[in-house]
Design an enzyme around this catalytic site. Sequence first.
Site, PDB file in Angstrom:
ATOM      1  N   ASP A  52       0.835  -1.207   0.000  1.00 45.87           N
ATOM      2  CA  ASP A  52       0.000   0.000   0.000  1.00 45.87           C
ATOM      3  C   ASP A  52       0.871   1.259   0.000  1.00 45.87           C
ATOM      4  OD1 ASP A  52      -2.350   1.416  -0.026  1.00 45.87           O
ATOM      5  OD2 ASP A  52      -2.744   1.207   2.121  1.00 45.87           O
ATOM      6  N   TRP A  98       2.851   8.023  -2.453  1.00 44.22           N
ATOM      7  CA  TRP A  98       4.243   8.218  -2.910  1.00 44.22           C
ATOM      8  C   TRP A  98       4.246   9.180  -4.105  1.00 44.22           C
ATOM      9  CZ3 TRP A  98       6.908   7.592  -7.439  1.00 44.22           C
ATOM     10  CH2 TRP A  98       8.307   7.536  -7.360  1.00 44.22           C
ATOM     11  N   ASN A 142     -10.963  -2.477  -5.284  1.00 44.42           N
ATOM     12  CA  ASN A 142     -10.192  -1.595  -6.174  1.00 44.42           C
ATOM     13  C   ASN A 142     -10.851  -1.417  -7.544  1.00 44.42           C
ATOM     14  OD1 ASN A 142      -6.967  -2.741  -4.911  1.00 44.42           O
ATOM     15  ND2 ASN A 142      -8.152  -0.946  -4.302  1.00 44.42           N
ATOM     16  N   ARG A 177       2.163  -4.898   6.160  1.00 45.38           N
ATOM     17  CA  ARG A 177       1.426  -3.869   5.415  1.00 45.38           C
ATOM     18  C   ARG A 177       2.277  -2.599   5.394  1.00 45.38           C
ATOM     19  NH1 ARG A 177      -4.860  -2.412   4.783  1.00 45.38           N
ATOM     20  NH2 ARG A 177      -4.552  -0.693   3.341  1.00 45.38           N
TER      21      ARG A 177
HETATM   22  C1  IPE Z   1      -5.449  -2.724  -0.175  1.00 51.55           C
HETATM   23  O1  IPE Z   1      -5.085  -1.392  -0.339  1.00 51.55           O
HETATM   24  C2  IPE Z   1      -5.455  -3.419  -1.500  1.00 51.55           C
HETATM   25  C3  IPE Z   1      -4.145  -3.605  -2.121  1.00 51.55           C
HETATM   26  C4  IPE Z   1      -3.003  -3.305  -1.593  1.00 51.55           C
HETATM   27  C5  IPE Z   1      -4.181  -4.219  -3.421  1.00 51.55           C
HETATM   28  P1  IPE Z   1      -6.188  -0.242  -0.500  1.00 51.55           P
HETATM   29  O2  IPE Z   1      -5.448   1.032  -0.625  1.00 51.55           O
HETATM   30  O3  IPE Z   1      -7.133  -0.583  -1.579  1.00 51.55           O
HETATM   31  O4  IPE Z   1      -6.962  -0.353   0.891  1.00 51.55           O
HETATM   32  P2  IPE Z   1      -7.791   0.753   1.686  1.00 51.55           P
HETATM   33  O5  IPE Z   1      -8.753   1.346   0.709  1.00 51.55           O
HETATM   34  O6  IPE Z   1      -6.827   1.760   2.190  1.00 51.55           O
HETATM   35  O7  IPE Z   1      -8.431  -0.008   2.792  1.00 51.55           O
HETATM   36  C1  IPE Z   2      -1.523   0.258  -3.365  1.00 50.34           C
HETATM   37  O1  IPE Z   2      -1.338   1.626  -3.414  1.00 50.34           O
HETATM   38  C2  IPE Z   2      -1.758  -0.336  -4.730  1.00 50.34           C
HETATM   39  C3  IPE Z   2      -3.133  -0.761  -4.975  1.00 50.34           C
HETATM   40  C4  IPE Z   2      -4.107  -0.743  -4.088  1.00 50.34           C
HETATM   41  C5  IPE Z   2      -3.446  -1.263  -6.287  1.00 50.34           C
HETATM   42  P1  IPE Z   2      -2.555   2.647  -3.387  1.00 50.34           P
HETATM   43  O2  IPE Z   2      -2.930   2.960  -4.789  1.00 50.34           O
HETATM   44  O3  IPE Z   2      -3.646   2.147  -2.528  1.00 50.34           O
HETATM   45  O4  IPE Z   2      -1.843   3.909  -2.728  1.00 50.34           O
HETATM   46  P2  IPE Z   2      -2.472   4.920  -1.673  1.00 50.34           P
HETATM   47  O5  IPE Z   2      -3.067   4.118  -0.560  1.00 50.34           O
HETATM   48  O6  IPE Z   2      -3.505   5.714  -2.414  1.00 50.34           O
HETATM   49  O7  IPE Z   2      -1.311   5.745  -1.225  1.00 50.34           O
HETATM   50 MG    MG Z   3      -4.078   2.396  -0.564  1.00 51.88          MG
END
Ligand code: IPE
Ligand code: IPE
Ligand code: MG
Length: 230
Positions: A10, A15, A58, A178
């Site tokens: 995550d 970033w 997602n 995580r």
């Molecule tokens: C969890 O991250 C899913 C993945 C890393 C693929 P998210 O960014 O989707 O989770 P939430 O929305 O912060 O719970």
């Molecule tokens: C994790 O990074 C990748 C996926 C969930 C696909 P995020 O896209 O959730 O990144 P943040 O949480 O917005 O920083």
């Molecule tokens: Mg995220």
Amino acid sequence: MPAHVAIIMDGNGRWAKKRLLNRVRGHEQGMETVRNIVRTAREMGVSALTLYAFSTENWARPKAEVMALMALLRRFLKSERPDMMENHIRLTAIGELDRLPPEVRADLDETMARTAANDGMRLSLALSYGGRAEVVHAARAMAEKVRAGALDPSAITEETLSQHLYTRDLPDPDLMIRTSGEMRLSNFLIWQLAYAEFFITPTLWPDFTPEEFRDIITAYGQRERRFGKV
Ligand code: IPE
Ligand code: IPE
Ligand code: MG
């Protein structure tokens, strides 16, 4: 040494935001981290690595981001095949794979088929994965067997349910990492993580290094896993 490590990757978006870049740039950088961590885990002798790459939730992200993630996934699957073969990595996937676009599914199937006989580290990608959906899927499969007279409801145990999950041929993760500091499971392996050790680091996934991964593995070795006993 944990046999099975599961990671919620995550923080790609944050970033990118910190650098005033498009979120997709964060996902691209995150793919570099995937390469590094896969290599490090393999070198350290981890038997199985499960990476949460895309959740059922997602799918609700903007279409452009979802499409970019799917394109990146295809790039990863194609570019990493030689490395997987050379290093005996077997690639598998868990999740509602039928929901993936056909061309992604084809690249995934091909990579899984080509690496199927590899006996080194098992790399499992959670794609279109949701823990609750997985449990529902298992419940349905068991109900079908009961209806067909192939399963006695009173004989259903924890082991039976485990055997109907996508992860049926994997041991439960020993360690869950995580990145980016969020203190939640986000629907990841809700059944399988019942007794895993959790490590949550504030580091954003694109900044996560092999050194930090090694430090977490070392810290894991110092934890006392009691499993409810004294
Ligand atoms: C969890 O991250 C899913 C993945 C890393 C693929 P998210 O960014 O989707 O989770 P939430 O929305 O912060 O719970
Ligand atoms: C994790 O990074 C990748 C996926 C969930 C696909 P995020 O896209 O959730 O990144 P943040 O949480 O917005 O920083
Ligand atoms: Mg995220």
